[in-house]
Design an enzyme around this catalytic site. Structure first.
Site, PDB file in Angstrom:
ATOM      1  N   CYS A 158       4.013  -1.002  -1.998  1.00 50.39           N
ATOM      2  CA  CYS A 158       2.770  -1.505  -1.401  1.00 50.39           C
ATOM      3  C   CYS A 158       1.592  -0.614  -1.793  1.00 50.39           C
ATOM      4  CB  CYS A 158       2.933  -1.684   0.104  1.00 50.39           C
ATOM      5  SG  CYS A 158       1.871  -3.014   0.705  1.00 50.39           S
ATOM      6  N   HIS A 212       7.592  -5.122   0.396  1.00 48.55           N
ATOM      7  CA  HIS A 212       8.369  -4.054   1.036  1.00 48.55           C
ATOM      8  C   HIS A 212       9.871  -4.311   0.881  1.00 48.55           C
ATOM      9  CE1 HIS A 212       5.075  -1.944   3.137  1.00 48.55           C
ATOM     10  NE2 HIS A 212       4.491  -3.126   3.063  1.00 48.55           N
ATOM     11  N   GLU A 267      12.280  -2.304   1.178  1.00 52.29           N
ATOM     12  CA  GLU A 267      13.076  -1.541   2.147  1.00 52.29           C
ATOM     13  C   GLU A 267      13.453  -2.376   3.369  1.00 52.29           C
ATOM     14  OE1 GLU A 267       9.863  -1.221   1.591  1.00 52.29           O
ATOM     15  OE2 GLU A 267       8.715  -0.620   3.353  1.00 52.29           O
TER      16      GLU A 267
HETATM   17  N1  GLN Z   1      -3.503  -0.708   2.569  1.00 50.87           N
HETATM   18  C1  GLN Z   1      -2.975  -1.568   1.575  1.00 50.87           C
HETATM   19  C2  GLN Z   1      -3.336  -3.030   1.814  1.00 50.87           C
HETATM   20  O1  GLN Z   1      -3.697  -3.404   2.892  1.00 50.87           O
HETATM   21  C3  GLN Z   1      -1.468  -1.401   1.456  1.00 50.87           C
HETATM   22  C4  GLN Z   1      -0.729  -1.798   2.698  1.00 50.87           C
HETATM   23  C5  GLN Z   1       0.670  -1.248   2.749  1.00 50.87           C
HETATM   24  O2  GLN Z   1       1.021  -0.296   2.070  1.00 50.87           O
HETATM   25  N2  GLN Z   1       1.496  -1.828   3.588  1.00 50.87           N
HETATM   26  O3  GLN Z   1      -3.266  -3.820   0.905  1.00 50.87           O
END
Ligand code: GLN
Length: 535
Positions: free
Chosen positions: A384, A510, A512
């Site tokens: 992410c 994600h 994970e």
């Molecule tokens: N802050 C980033 C976004 O909103 C990544 C979010 C995250 O890592 N879950 O796109």
């Protein structure tokens, strides 16, 4: 159509006893005997969901397939049971009140005074029963967050009391998880705190049926007898839960203590088929008999609190076992990482993972970690925000766009290589408005991702507002960073890789969240493999 039986899990004496793990372990044992089981968590805080909570508060926010932002215990439920959960599996006090207040505004209560009893407790009961309406489950385990005696938990305990009364003793049961401390000076295990917490339950009218006792020392016959007698439970319903090396041993410990058998007999269900735990035991064997060892740096800004990256740490355990490799995950605080010290702080790692996150704190450190991994050909995994950092780093140091940034960190950047998604631009409410839940992704031929998954079409869970800015795609691909996973509907870039690097993968989603004991996530498995090869 199945008619479910209900098991309620409460906690006494202190928080952090591991109700979630006990609930998940019991569920796993019942599942291994052929029952269909799900687990629900009721959280007594007033946030509508944990999506607006800082990870320092209750650890990571776990996201389900249907895009619910939930408590991290749901992660344990999925990792243990290998079946997805949903919004219905996590309810907070905030959500309960929100529903009741919305009903009141609609005039649904016909002029009545709206009260905790019966309106809030009825809504709690409705939410508990909702999961059973699908007809999919034999047993529903409902974990009540907090500790008995807390003001916040009271309406939940009252709802449990009412449900027990409505369902009767063959269709409902309460397990109370408690602590039996060992006093070294007296050389004794002490039962009094448990007696007191059972007393607080009794004050609200709930008699627990089973006691699960967390303890450092084995409960002797005298302690067991005392607990049973003074807490009014059958002697076989005093279950010892000794500290173990890994949470994944808990189902086996509970099996030995016959928790599943006691529960089944009290619910008048058959316990004839022995639980099939062969896959589980195989996993535990590999976990405890590693043939190799790797050191992984987990670069993030919430590293003081291990729960902030719970699912990532668990995914490493699954991937380690799959490779029969001990994975030492060491936190590296991104705030204290810089161009000057990156080489020194990241020396000796066989793989580097840059973690998810929000906001600009620690971002330059994350970019340095990416650079170090890319230039030194160390296996790199960005998740992410970690993937977004990989893109920014590449833009700055390979494409030489010095001003490149994410518009999250720098609204005025002339090169927003990571930019707000179209659908996010008009949003003013923070809660529940990110790109959330499962989305399809198509993998490109010849990519590391395709090799890992072994199939072209995948689906992964998201939680973010920003994305790779496709205006830059050509420039990136010409220089060696390519999109290896793309959302087939929207064209959004979901995975980036760098050609000529042994293992460099950044994912917007994600992974994970979908790693379980029985299905370790392929990207984590390959990342560890790459780290082993480097070593
Ligand atoms: N802050 C980033 C976004 O909103 C990544 C979010 C995250 O890592 N879950 O796109």
């Amino acid at each position: 159509m199945k008619k479910p039986k209900y098991v309620f899990v409460t906690g006494g004496v202190t928080s952090s006893l591991g109700k979630g793990i006990i609930a998940a372990s019991l569920a796993r044992l019942l599942q291994a005997r052929g029952y269909s089981v799900t687990i629900q968590k009721l959280d007594p805080y007033i946030n509508v969901d944990p999506g607006t909570l800082n990870p320092y508060e209750h650890g990571e926010c776990y996201v389900t397939e249907d895009g619910a932002e939930t408590d991290l215990d749901l992660g344990h439920y999925e990792r243990f049971l290998n079946v997805p959960t949903s919004q219905a599996n996590n309810v907070t006090t905030g959500r309960i009140y929100l529903t009741v207040i919305e009903n009141e505004r609609r005039g649904q209560y016909l002029g009545k005074t709206v009260q905790v009893i019966p309106h809030i407790t009825d809504e709690i009961k409705r939410r508990i029963r909702l999961l059973g309406e699908s007809g999919d489950y034999d047993i529903i385990i409902t974990e009540i967050g907090g500790t008995v005696g807390d003001i916040e938990s009271q309406p939940y305990i009252e709802a449990v009391r009412q449900m027990k009364w409505e369902l009767g003793s063959e269709d409902s049961l309460v397990i109370h998880l408690t602590l039996v401390p060992y006093l070294a000076a007296a050389g004794e295990l002490k039962t009094k705190p448990t007696q007191h917490s059972v007393k607080s339950l009794l004050e609200i009218g709930v008699q627990p049926d089973v006691l699960v006792c967390r303890t450092e020392k084995p409960l002797n016959a005298e302690v067991r007898r005392k607990l049973a007698l003074f807490c009014n439970v059958t002697p076989n319903a005093v279950i010892e839960s000794m500290d173990v090396k890994t949470i994944y041993e808990v189902p086996l410990v509970m099996e030995k203590e016959k928790l599943d058998k006691v529960v089944l007999s009290k619910l008048k269900l058959s316990s004839k088929t022995e639980p099939d735990l062969s896959v589980w035991k195989d996993f535990l064997f590999k976990l405890s008999h590693p043939k190799a060892e790797v050191n992984i740096a987990l670069v993030g800004k919430y590293v003081e609190l291990p729960d902030a990256y719970k699912s990532i740490n668990e995914a490493f355990i699954h991937a380690g076992a799959a490779n029969q490799c001990k994975v030492n995950v060491q936190s590296v605080h991104s705030e204290y990482l810089s161009a000057a010290n990156a080489a020194e702080k990241l020396a000796g790692f066989d793989g580097i993972l840059v973690a998810p996150g929000f906001g600009s704190r620690g971002i330059e450190g994350k970019l340095e970690a990416v650079r170090f991994a890319r230039e030194n050909k160390i296996p790199f995994f960005g998740i992410c925000l970690g993937m977004q950092c990989a893109v920014i780093e590449f833009a700055r140091n390979v494409l030489h766009i010095n001003d490149a940034h994410s518009s999250e960190m720098d609204q005025g950047t002339s090169a927003p290589v990571i930019d707000l998604m179209e659908g996010q631009k008009e949003i003013t409410q923070m809660g529940g408005t990110m790109r959330l839940g499962a989305y399809d992704c198509q993998l490109q031929k010849g990519s590391l991702a395709l090799k890992a998954y072994g199939k072209q079409n995948i689906s992964e869970r998201h939680r973010h507002r920003y994305e790779f800015n496709n205006q830059y795609r050509e420039a990136f691909e010409a220089a060696g960073m390519f999109l290896s996973g793309i959302n087939p509907k929207t064209g959004l870039g979901e995975i980036v890789e760098v050609s000529g690097h042994p293992w460099f993968v950044g994912v917007q989603f994600h992974p994970e969240l979908k790693s379980t004991v029985e299905n370790p996530h392929p990207l984590f498995v390959r990342f560890i493999k790459a780290a082993m090869e480097r070593k």
